[in-house]
Motif scaffolding. Sequence first.
Motif, PDB file in Angstrom:
ATOM      1  N   LYS A   1       1.000  -1.229  -0.456  1.00  0.00           N
ATOM      2  CA  LYS A   1       0.394   0.017   0.291  1.00  0.00           C
ATOM      3  C   LYS A   1       1.030   1.526  -0.031  1.00  0.00           C
ATOM      4  O   LYS A   1       0.760   2.041  -0.795  1.00  0.00           O
ATOM      5  N   ARG A   2       1.464   1.772   1.063  1.00  0.00           N
ATOM      6  CA  ARG A   2       3.040   2.295   1.095  1.00  0.00           C
ATOM      7  C   ARG A   2       3.203   2.557  -0.090  1.00  0.00           C
ATOM      8  O   ARG A   2       3.554   3.373  -1.176  1.00  0.00           O
ATOM      9  N   ARG A   3       3.514   1.384  -1.053  1.00  0.00           N
ATOM     10  CA  ARG A   3       4.569   1.783  -2.129  1.00  0.00           C
ATOM     11  C   ARG A   3       3.740   2.247  -3.217  1.00  0.00           C
ATOM     12  O   ARG A   3       4.069   2.898  -4.663  1.00  0.00           O
ATOM     13  N   LYS A   4       2.182   1.742  -3.361  1.00  0.00           N
ATOM     14  CA  LYS A   4       1.548   2.058  -4.293  1.00  0.00           C
ATOM     15  C   LYS A   4       1.716   3.919  -4.503  1.00  0.00           C
ATOM     16  O   LYS A   4       1.562   4.903  -5.236  1.00  0.00           O
ATOM     17  N   SER A   5       1.054   4.454  -2.739  1.00  0.00           N
ATOM     18  CA  SER A   5       0.750   5.972  -2.525  1.00  0.00           C
ATOM     19  C   SER A   5       2.540   6.795  -3.597  1.00  0.00           C
ATOM     20  O   SER A   5       2.314   7.664  -3.905  1.00  0.00           O
ATOM     21  N   LEU A   6       3.266   5.968  -2.996  1.00  0.00           N
ATOM     22  CA  LEU A   6       5.221   6.720  -3.233  1.00  0.00           C
ATOM     23  C   LEU A   6       5.204   6.815  -4.861  1.00  0.00           C
ATOM     24  O   LEU A   6       5.557   7.276  -5.466  1.00  0.00           O
ATOM     25  N   ARG A   7       4.506   5.473  -5.658  1.00  0.00           N
ATOM     26  CA  ARG A   7       4.885   5.310  -6.901  1.00  0.00           C
ATOM     27  C   ARG A   7       4.478   6.237  -7.879  1.00  0.00           C
ATOM     28  O   ARG A   7       4.492   6.750  -8.954  1.00  0.00           O
ATOM     29  N   THR A   8       3.131   6.630  -6.986  1.00  0.00           N
ATOM     30  CA  THR A   8       2.569   7.842  -7.879  1.00  0.00           C
ATOM     31  C   THR A   8       2.723   9.276  -7.849  1.00  0.00           C
ATOM     32  O   THR A   8       3.041  10.360  -8.576  1.00  0.00           O
ATOM     33  N   ALA A   9       3.139   9.647  -6.364  1.00  0.00           N
ATOM     34  CA  ALA A   9       3.997  10.460  -5.908  1.00  0.00           C
ATOM     35  C   ALA A   9       5.195  10.775  -6.953  1.00  0.00           C
ATOM     36  O   ALA A   9       5.385  11.776  -7.007  1.00  0.00           O
ATOM     37  N   LEU A  10       5.861   9.807  -7.083  1.00  0.00           N
ATOM     38  CA  LEU A  10       7.061  10.051  -7.349  1.00  0.00           C
ATOM     39  C   LEU A  10       7.158   9.150  -9.004  1.00  0.00           C
ATOM     40  O   LEU A  10       8.454   9.799  -9.385  1.00  0.00           O
ATOM     41  N   ARG A  11       6.664   9.326  -9.378  1.00  0.00           N
ATOM     42  CA  ARG A  11       6.662   8.569 -10.529  1.00  0.00           C
ATOM     43  C   ARG A  11       7.264   9.939 -12.063  1.00  0.00           C
ATOM     44  O   ARG A  11       8.633  10.166 -12.717  1.00  0.00           O
ATOM     45  N   SER A  12       6.889  11.297 -11.759  1.00  0.00           N
ATOM     46  CA  SER A  12       7.575  12.671 -12.252  1.00  0.00           C
ATOM     47  C   SER A  12       9.211  12.706 -12.113  1.00  0.00           C
ATOM     48  O   SER A  12       9.937  12.861 -13.207  1.00  0.00           O
ATOM     49  N   LEU A  13       9.316  11.910 -10.898  1.00  0.00           N
ATOM     50  CA  LEU A  13      10.927  12.156 -10.234  1.00  0.00           C
ATOM     51  C   LEU A  13      11.786  11.567 -11.019  1.00  0.00           C
ATOM     52  O   LEU A  13      12.786  12.096 -11.932  1.00  0.00           O
ATOM     53  N   PHE A  14      11.552  10.502 -11.458  1.00  0.00           N
ATOM     54  CA  PHE A  14      11.874   9.409 -12.079  1.00  0.00           C
ATOM     55  C   PHE A  14      12.324   9.185 -13.372  1.00  0.00           C
ATOM     56  O   PHE A  14      13.174   8.691 -14.022  1.00  0.00           O
ATOM     57  N   ARG A  15      10.851   9.756 -13.765  1.00  0.00           N
ATOM     58  CA  ARG A  15      10.897  10.284 -15.391  1.00  0.00           C
ATOM     59  C   ARG A  15      12.595  11.325 -16.009  1.00  0.00           C
ATOM     60  O   ARG A  15      12.775  11.304 -17.009  1.00  0.00           O
ATOM     61  N   SER A  16      12.441  11.902 -14.677  1.00  0.00           N
ATOM     62  CA  SER A  16      13.322  12.764 -14.998  1.00  0.00           C
ATOM     63  C   SER A  16      14.997  12.211 -15.039  1.00  0.00           C
ATOM     64  O   SER A  16      15.996  13.294 -14.973  1.00  0.00           O
ATOM     65  N   LEU A  17      15.500  11.221 -14.549  1.00  0.00           N
ATOM     66  CA  LEU A  17      16.346  10.615 -14.513  1.00  0.00           C
ATOM     67  C   LEU A  17      16.986   9.750 -15.070  1.00  0.00           C
ATOM     68  O   LEU A  17      16.415   9.397 -16.167  1.00  0.00           O
ATOM     69  N   PRO A  18      18.308   9.644 -15.647  1.00  0.00           N
ATOM     70  CA  PRO A  18      18.520   8.837 -16.969  1.00  0.00           C
ATOM     71  C   PRO A  18      18.358   7.182 -16.926  1.00  0.00           C
ATOM     72  O   PRO A  18      18.083   6.803 -15.917  1.00  0.00           O
TER      73      PRO A  18
ATOM     74  N   HIS B   1      20.148   7.540   8.069  1.00  0.00           N
ATOM     75  CA  HIS B   1      19.366   7.565   7.446  1.00  0.00           C
ATOM     76  C   HIS B   1      19.258   7.162   6.065  1.00  0.00           C
ATOM     77  O   HIS B   1      20.078   8.176   5.612  1.00  0.00           O
ATOM     78  N   PHE B   2      18.535   6.649   5.506  1.00  0.00           N
ATOM     79  CA  PHE B   2      18.269   6.223   4.049  1.00  0.00           C
ATOM     80  C   PHE B   2      17.246   7.201   3.594  1.00  0.00           C
ATOM     81  O   PHE B   2      15.565   5.965   4.313  1.00  0.00           O
ATOM     82  N   ASP B   3      16.866   7.493   2.821  1.00  0.00           N
ATOM     83  CA  ASP B   3      15.383   7.686   2.271  1.00  0.00           C
ATOM     84  C   ASP B   3      15.307   6.908   0.012  1.00  0.00           C
ATOM     85  O   ASP B   3      15.790   6.693  -0.151  1.00  0.00           O
ATOM     86  N   ARG B   4      14.046   6.462   1.034  1.00  0.00           N
ATOM     87  CA  ARG B   4      13.789   4.979   0.084  1.00  0.00           C
ATOM     88  C   ARG B   4      12.624   5.904  -1.422  1.00  0.00           C
ATOM     89  O   ARG B   4      11.881   6.276  -0.376  1.00  0.00           O
ATOM     90  N   VAL B   5      12.683   5.311  -2.358  1.00  0.00           N
ATOM     91  CA  VAL B   5      12.545   6.138  -3.346  1.00  0.00           C
ATOM     92  C   VAL B   5      11.838   4.614  -4.693  1.00  0.00           C
ATOM     93  O   VAL B   5      12.598   4.063  -4.692  1.00  0.00           O
ATOM     94  N   VAL B   6      10.597   4.383  -3.970  1.00  0.00           N
ATOM     95  CA  VAL B   6      10.344   3.707  -5.333  1.00  0.00           C
ATOM     96  C   VAL B   6       9.267   3.949  -6.601  1.00  0.00           C
ATOM     97  O   VAL B   6       8.191   4.570  -6.537  1.00  0.00           O
ATOM     98  N   GLY B   7       9.935   3.913  -7.366  1.00  0.00           N
ATOM     99  CA  GLY B   7      10.269   4.299  -8.851  1.00  0.00           C
ATOM    100  C   GLY B   7       8.930   2.835  -9.564  1.00  0.00           C
ATOM    101  O   GLY B   7       8.198   4.211 -10.222  1.00  0.00           O
ATOM    102  N   SER B   8       9.014   2.191  -9.664  1.00  0.00           N
ATOM    103  CA  SER B   8       8.379   1.184 -10.000  1.00  0.00           C
ATOM    104  C   SER B   8       8.656  -0.362  -9.618  1.00  0.00           C
ATOM    105  O   SER B   8       9.212  -0.784  -8.413  1.00  0.00           O
ATOM    106  N   ARG B   9       7.619  -0.958  -9.782  1.00  0.00           N
ATOM    107  CA  ARG B   9       7.957  -2.916  -9.369  1.00  0.00           C
ATOM    108  C   ARG B   9       9.220  -3.123  -9.413  1.00  0.00           C
ATOM    109  O   ARG B   9       9.772  -4.127  -9.397  1.00  0.00           O
ATOM    110  N   ASP B  10       9.788  -2.774 -10.784  1.00  0.00           N
ATOM    111  CA  ASP B  10      11.052  -3.125 -10.980  1.00  0.00           C
ATOM    112  C   ASP B  10      12.311  -2.103 -11.172  1.00  0.00           C
ATOM    113  O   ASP B  10      13.439  -1.855 -11.355  1.00  0.00           O
ATOM    114  N   SER B  11      12.310  -1.339  -9.981  1.00  0.00           N
ATOM    115  CA  SER B  11      13.388   0.170  -9.801  1.00  0.00           C
ATOM    116  C   SER B  11      13.286   0.470  -8.109  1.00  0.00           C
ATOM    117  O   SER B  11      11.743   1.351  -7.927  1.00  0.00           O
TER     118      SER B  11
END
Length: 270
Positions: free
Chosen positions: A46-63, A237-247
């Motif tokens: 549940k937590r990963r699903k909400s993070l995926r929506t909120a941070l999808r734009s961030l990962f699109r900007s990465l190489p 401490h580490f900030d964990r960012v979930v981009g998708s089920r594969d990243s």
Amino acid sequence: MSMSLPPLSPHTPTSPSPSSRPPPSPRTPRPEITLTPPPSSSRNKKRRKSLRTALRSLFRSLPIFTPAAACRFPSVGAALASHPGRADGHIHGASRTTGTLFGHRKARITLAIQDSPGTVPLLLLELATPTGKFMQEMGSGEHIRIALECEKVAEHKKSTTTTTTERRRQLLEEPLWTAYVNGRKIGYAVRREPTEDDLTVMQLLHTVSVGAGVLPSDVVMDPATAGDGDLAYMRAHFDRVVGSRDSESFYMLNPDGTTGPELSIFFIRI
């Protein structure tokens, strides 16, 4: 008739009395393991699903992540620093985890990821690089980027004779990874279950949120195998960012949050 023993000569060996022998030094007792299990996978989903929506734009900007492009990751720190949701050195919406790197100086270094310092690690990964060498690189002031890749395994479709479907592993459940440090291939990283020694290390550090130091080997290892000296550790401490089920990505930031990430860890399934 009593027999008398001959007098001792200067060359006659004498055995020390039991009372004169120094007692063996007692081993430092191991602490009782009080770590709690990590949250259930359903809560994490549940937590990963909400993070995926909120941070999808961030990962699109990465190489796009490939071994050949690993050398381009210096732009990641700049991308995070300019992200509008980033405040106080932390990524807005990312989940906070605890990361620990530990090992004996000549042995392979181990990465442990926990939801909090008082929980059992949700990931324990052994990297094919000596602890001493890795700690030297961390002390050089250079931004360290660990890239971990694994291959996708095709999901099994529903069988015609059964009603069950084999699910794909969650990303951090993958057992074997190809590892790169700053674009340089170092071999493989292997996921393993925590041993008694691993849990002892986590228990000894359960009150430590950020720091580095050494732990005595007679506490964290069996004396018969504790021949590598004290165990070095580094925790943050580490900030964990979930981009998708594969990243997924983990960013270790300075406590003051002013200089960006010192260590970035990228997991990707390709």
